[in-house]
Design a protein around this motif. Structure first.
Motif, PDB file in Angstrom:
ATOM      1  N   ASP A  13      58.990  33.602 -66.716  1.00  0.00           N
ATOM      2  CA  ASP A  13      59.757  33.839 -67.940  1.00  0.00           C
ATOM      3  C   ASP A  13      61.028  34.645 -67.671  1.00  0.00           C
ATOM      4  OD1 ASP A  13      58.170  36.036 -67.323  1.00  0.00           O
ATOM      5  OD2 ASP A  13      57.796  36.593 -69.397  1.00  0.00           O
ATOM      6  N   GLY A  14      61.477  34.676 -66.417  1.00  0.00           N
ATOM      7  CA  GLY A  14      62.792  35.215 -66.102  1.00  0.00           C
ATOM      8  C   GLY A  14      62.875  36.703 -65.848  1.00  0.00           C
ATOM      9  N   VAL A  15      61.735  37.402 -65.793  1.00  0.00           N
ATOM     10  CA  VAL A  15      61.749  38.852 -65.593  1.00  0.00           C
ATOM     11  C   VAL A  15      61.994  39.163 -64.116  1.00  0.00           C
ATOM     12  CG1 VAL A  15      60.381  40.978 -65.707  1.00  0.00           C
ATOM     13  CG2 VAL A  15      60.248  39.305 -67.564  1.00  0.00           C
ATOM     14  N   VAL A  16      62.899  40.125 -63.876  1.00  0.00           N
ATOM     15  CA  VAL A  16      63.184  40.574 -62.511  1.00  0.00           C
ATOM     16  C   VAL A  16      62.917  42.070 -62.348  1.00  0.00           C
ATOM     17  CG1 VAL A  16      64.853  38.780 -61.918  1.00  0.00           C
ATOM     18  CG2 VAL A  16      65.626  40.794 -63.188  1.00  0.00           C
ATOM     19  N   PRO A  19      59.219  44.248 -59.872  1.00  0.00           N
ATOM     20  CA  PRO A  19      58.361  43.222 -59.260  1.00  0.00           C
ATOM     21  C   PRO A  19      57.177  43.805 -58.493  1.00  0.00           C
ATOM     22  CG  PRO A  19      60.427  43.432 -58.069  1.00  0.00           C
ATOM     23  CD  PRO A  19      60.587  44.221 -59.328  1.00  0.00           C
ATOM     24  N   ASP A  20      57.260  45.086 -58.118  1.00  0.00           N
ATOM     25  CA  ASP A  20      56.132  45.708 -57.420  1.00  0.00           C
ATOM     26  C   ASP A  20      54.872  45.731 -58.272  1.00  0.00           C
ATOM     27  OD1 ASP A  20      57.926  47.670 -58.827  1.00  0.00           O
ATOM     28  OD2 ASP A  20      56.234  49.014 -58.438  1.00  0.00           O
ATOM     29  N   GLN A  21      55.007  45.507 -59.585  1.00  0.00           N
ATOM     30  CA  GLN A  21      53.850  45.527 -60.476  1.00  0.00           C
ATOM     31  C   GLN A  21      53.200  44.157 -60.639  1.00  0.00           C
ATOM     32  OE1 GLN A  21      54.887  47.449 -64.196  1.00  0.00           O
ATOM     33  NE2 GLN A  21      55.968  49.109 -63.162  1.00  0.00           N
ATOM     34  N   TRP A  22      53.848  43.084 -60.154  1.00  0.00           N
ATOM     35  CA  TRP A  22      53.262  41.753 -60.342  1.00  0.00           C
ATOM     36  C   TRP A  22      53.476  40.800 -59.166  1.00  0.00           C
ATOM     37  CZ3 TRP A  22      57.525  38.583 -60.120  1.00  0.00           C
ATOM     38  CH2 TRP A  22      58.741  39.103 -60.575  1.00  0.00           C
ATOM     39  N   HIS A  23      54.246  41.211 -58.180  1.00  0.00           N
ATOM     40  CA  HIS A  23      54.659  40.304 -57.117  1.00  0.00           C
ATOM     41  C   HIS A  23      53.678  40.192 -55.946  1.00  0.00           C
ATOM     42  CE1 HIS A  23      56.791  39.162 -53.459  1.00  0.00           C
ATOM     43  NE2 HIS A  23      56.741  40.401 -53.039  1.00  0.00           N
ATOM     44  N   PHE A  24      53.073  41.296 -55.538  1.00  0.00           N
ATOM     45  CA  PHE A  24      52.362  41.327 -54.262  1.00  0.00           C
ATOM     46  C   PHE A  24      51.191  40.354 -54.149  1.00  0.00           C
ATOM     47  CE2 PHE A  24      54.467  45.550 -53.973  1.00  0.00           C
ATOM     48  CZ  PHE A  24      55.188  45.289 -52.822  1.00  0.00           C
ATOM     49  N   PRO A  25      50.462  40.011 -55.215  1.00  0.00           N
ATOM     50  CA  PRO A  25      49.388  39.018 -55.044  1.00  0.00           C
ATOM     51  C   PRO A  25      49.886  37.655 -54.574  1.00  0.00           C
ATOM     52  CG  PRO A  25      49.072  40.245 -57.078  1.00  0.00           C
ATOM     53  CD  PRO A  25      50.422  40.620 -56.571  1.00  0.00           C
ATOM     54  N   VAL A 151      55.474  37.559 -67.144  1.00  0.00           N
ATOM     55  CA  VAL A 151      55.323  39.007 -67.228  1.00  0.00           C
ATOM     56  C   VAL A 151      55.431  39.490 -68.673  1.00  0.00           C
ATOM     57  CG1 VAL A 151      56.283  41.218 -66.439  1.00  0.00           C
ATOM     58  CG2 VAL A 151      56.141  39.287 -64.867  1.00  0.00           C
ATOM     59  N   ARG A 152      56.308  38.872 -69.468  1.00  0.00           N
ATOM     60  CA  ARG A 152      56.412  39.070 -70.913  1.00  0.00           C
ATOM     61  C   ARG A 152      57.058  40.391 -71.322  1.00  0.00           C
ATOM     62  NH1 ARG A 152      51.036  37.683 -73.935  1.00  0.00           N
ATOM     63  NH2 ARG A 152      52.554  37.473 -75.646  1.00  0.00           N
ATOM     64  N   LYS A 153      57.557  41.160 -70.385  1.00  0.00           N
ATOM     65  CA  LYS A 153      58.311  42.360 -70.728  1.00  0.00           C
ATOM     66  C   LYS A 153      59.189  42.736 -69.544  1.00  0.00           C
ATOM     67  CE  LYS A 153      54.670  45.557 -69.229  1.00  0.00           C
ATOM     68  NZ  LYS A 153      53.807  46.708 -69.608  1.00  0.00           N
ATOM     69  N   GLY A 154      60.292  43.403 -69.843  1.00  0.00           N
ATOM     70  CA  GLY A 154      61.181  43.826 -68.772  1.00  0.00           C
ATOM     71  C   GLY A 154      62.485  43.060 -68.769  1.00  0.00           C
ATOM     72  N   MET A 155      63.413  43.526 -67.961  1.00  0.00           N
ATOM     73  CA  MET A 155      64.751  42.949 -67.887  1.00  0.00           C
ATOM     74  C   MET A 155      64.707  41.546 -67.281  1.00  0.00           C
ATOM     75  SD  MET A 155      68.128  44.554 -66.036  1.00  0.00           S
ATOM     76  CE  MET A 155      67.260  44.699 -64.467  1.00  0.00           C
TER      77      MET A 155
END
Length: 207
Positions: A13-16, A19-25, A151-155
């Motif tokens: 959904d375009g959030v950047v 990423p340390d909160q959702w990227h590592f898996p 992610v649904r939130k963030g820049m």
């Protein structure tokens, strides 16, 4: 003229942001190779202040620790690092300097420098800088590692604006994790069209 190549971790959904909160898996050897290829093709890093401070707070220690990521940390440390900020910064990481003057003029001059054997200028994160370079036609390639998660939130990468930013796809790859590695370059506007133009391409029934 040297290329500026920006690489970003981005959600479906375009959030950047963060990423340390959702990227590592989703990080695997394929993504590691893609990231390493971007930095190996460059001898200069162009970074926003927040990205630089995050890197400078982590990578020198990882290099000193001599762990599995020490070689990559050393590569970042050896690169020339140019930081974009309106604040006066105290830069402690080796080979670091702050950009002087306006961003557009400074980056235009940077692209004209010879570099080492024509190597690229790489960017990581630094979303506000990426936006400015795209808007001013100074970014040559945009590498997006699109993660299969909303992610649904963030820049988001692209902010609100009055003009569109046409892009053309240079390459694509699908990793085993479902991450898409998409490489874009700026493109000319596609021109005007309406539904009347588009409907000619709809499947036609039997005549």
């Amino acid at each position: 003229m040297r290329k500026i190549v920006a690489s970003l971790l981005i959600s479906l959904d375009g959030v950047v942001e963060a990423p340390d909160q959702w990227h590592f898996p989703y990080f695997n050897d394929e993504m590691g190779a893609a990231v390493d290829a971007t930095f190996s093709a460059a001898d200069t890093l162009l970074l926003g202040r927040e990205t630089y401070e995050g890197f400078a707070g982590a990578w020198p220690e990882r290099e000193a620790a001599g762990g599995e990521d020490a070689d990559f940390a050393r590569k970042l440390g050896d690169a020339r690092k140019i930081v974009v900020s309106r604040q006066d910064l105290s830069l402690t990481w080796r080979n670091s300097e702050q950009i002087k003057g306006g961003l557009v003029d400074a980056v235009t001059a940077l692209k004209s420098e010879p570099g080492k054997s024509g190597k690229d200028i790489a960017m990581s994160g630094s979303v506000s800088v990426v936006r400015q370079l795209l808007a001013n036609g100074l970014l040559d390639e945009l590498h997006l590692l699109v993660h299969p998660i909303a992610v649904r939130k963030g820049m988001r990468l692209f902010d609100e604006g009055e003009t569109t930013l046409p892009l053309r796809l240079l390459s694509s790859a699908t990793f085993r994790t479902g991450v898409l590695h998409l490489v874009y370059a700026p493109a000319e506007a596609p021109g005007d069209a309406t539904y009347e133009d588009a409907k000619a391409h709809l499947p036609q029934g039997e005549q």
